[in-house]
Design an enzyme around this catalytic site. Structure first.
Site, PDB file in Angstrom:
ATOM      1  N   LYS A  17       0.826  -1.219   0.000  1.00  0.00           N
ATOM      2  CA  LYS A  17       0.000   0.000   0.000  1.00  0.00           C
ATOM      3  C   LYS A  17       0.854   1.260   0.000  1.00  0.00           C
ATOM      4  O   LYS A  17       0.441   2.299  -0.523  1.00  0.00           O
ATOM      5  CB  LYS A  17      -0.972  -0.017   1.172  1.00  0.00           C
ATOM      6  CG  LYS A  17      -0.329  -0.105   2.557  1.00  0.00           C
ATOM      7  CD  LYS A  17      -0.120   1.235   3.216  1.00  0.00           C
ATOM      8  CE  LYS A  17       0.596   1.087   4.543  1.00  0.00           C
ATOM      9  NZ  LYS A  17       0.722   2.362   5.286  1.00  0.00           N
ATOM     10  N   THR A  45      -3.992   5.230   3.458  1.00  0.00           N
ATOM     11  CA  THR A  45      -2.668   5.710   3.076  1.00  0.00           C
ATOM     12  C   THR A  45      -2.701   6.514   1.787  1.00  0.00           C
ATOM     13  O   THR A  45      -1.954   7.473   1.627  1.00  0.00           O
ATOM     14  CB  THR A  45      -1.690   4.525   2.938  1.00  0.00           C
ATOM     15  OG1 THR A  45      -1.741   3.749   4.129  1.00  0.00           O
ATOM     16  CG2 THR A  45      -0.268   4.995   2.732  1.00  0.00           C
TER      17      THR A  45
END
Length: 331
Positions: free
Chosen positions: A191, A248
């Protein structure tokens, strides 16, 4: 859990120490610099990591690693992923026998392509069942501000996972347990790379369709790699997969997204580092993740393009064209 230690005094290490203390443990933090340790001990703040956050009385700090982990039933490690092996080489043998080692790190090691739990087992000479991974959409400033969030505690020992779950359960933080260490660690590492791409897209003025496509296709390539390594596909639809990826990518608090924005503005890696004043984990991990994917014959086109921008001087706009011009295929 009456006694815990947190190795590392960055934002997430400090926030996690606060969580453990508020859940009932006496916590000793290890900091590399005495000025940071003294500030935590004497003033209950770590302004460099979490400005304005008052830390509980149950937290103290030291620069003496042995003193920090002495008597600790739980030792959480929150250092940069690429420094873990070197640090553990110095710390091996310091942990209490039978203590639970909690990895708060999200990365893949350069050169070995190993996950952080694998590096801990190999370098600290501890059994696999002693290592537990915490992963999920846990931006440190929000956790420290006690905004409601959930997270995942993954490990091979069910009882250890439950113990860590209870050691960090609070009205504002809900931990779930998982047996899928591989999936949770991969989700947390990849991620960061996708968030770099997302930040580039933001800086280039691209719209919501582009952003949604990056998140979705980024999740798809994460899941492909996970499947090749034996992860549970359902993990990537959960907190350690989609949840962490969305947080994120979408949050300005994310250092990976912010770093990606600098690259998207046309800055070199060195200029982006100067502007951000720190290196994002995804910058280094993208190399290791690319190598891991190639070793298992897994296509990860977004990761490949991020690596080219970060390490080969590639133009983000050219990267977008290359992604859009790939061969047509079923989803």
């Amino acid at each position: 859990m009456s006694r815990a230690a947190v190795i590392g005094s960055g934002a997430w290490g400090t926030a996690f120490a606060k969580v453990l203390a508020e859940a009932g443990a006496d916590v000793t933090m290890w900091a590399r610099r005495e000025t940071v340790a003294a500030s935590i001990r004497d003033h209950r703040v770590n302004e460099g990591a979490l400005p304005g956050v008052k830390l509980p009385e149950r937290i103290t700090a030291t620069t003496d690693l042995a003193a920090a982990v002495s008597g600790a039933e739980l030792v959480a490690i929150a250092v940069p992923s690429q420094t873990l092996r070197g640090n553990l080489a110095e710390w091996a043998g310091a942990f209490e026998p039978g203590s639970t080692i909690v990895s708060l790190m999200k990365g893949i090691e350069l050169g070995t392509t190993k996950r952080m739990s694998q590096v801990i087992v190999e370098t600290a000479h501890v059994e696999q069942d002693r290592v537990v991974v915490v992963s999920g959409p846990n931006l440190a400033p929000e956790i420290a501000a006690e905004q409601p969030a959930a997270t995942v505690v993954a490990g091979t020992d069910v009882e250890r996972c439950r113990a860590v779950q209870h050691a960090m359960a609070l009205p504002y933080l809900r931990p779930y347990t998982s047996a899928d260490v591989i999936g949770c660690e991969l989700g947390g590492a990849v991620k960061n790379v996708i968030a770099l791409a997302y930040g580039m897209a933001v800086a280039m003025g691209m719209g919501d369709n582009t952003k949604a496509s990056l998140i979705t296709r980024g999740l798809a390539e994460t899941a492909r790699l996970g499947a090749a390594l034996g992860a549970d596909p359902l993990t990537f639809a959960g907190l350690a997969g989609l949840g962490d990826l969305v947080a994120t990518c979408s949050s300005p608090l994310s250092r990976n997204r912010t770093f990606g924005e600098q690259l998207g503005l046309g800055k070199t890696l060195e200029q982006a580092q100067a502007a951000a004043r720190q290196t994002a984990e995804g910058v280094k991990s993208c190399l290791a993740i690319r190598d891991l994917a190639r070793a298992h014959g897994v296509e990860m086109p977004i990761t490949e393009q991020v690596e080219r921008v970060c390490h080969e001087g590639g133009d983000p706009r050219v990267a977008v064209k290359l992604l859009m011009g790939r061969e047509m295929k079923p989803e």
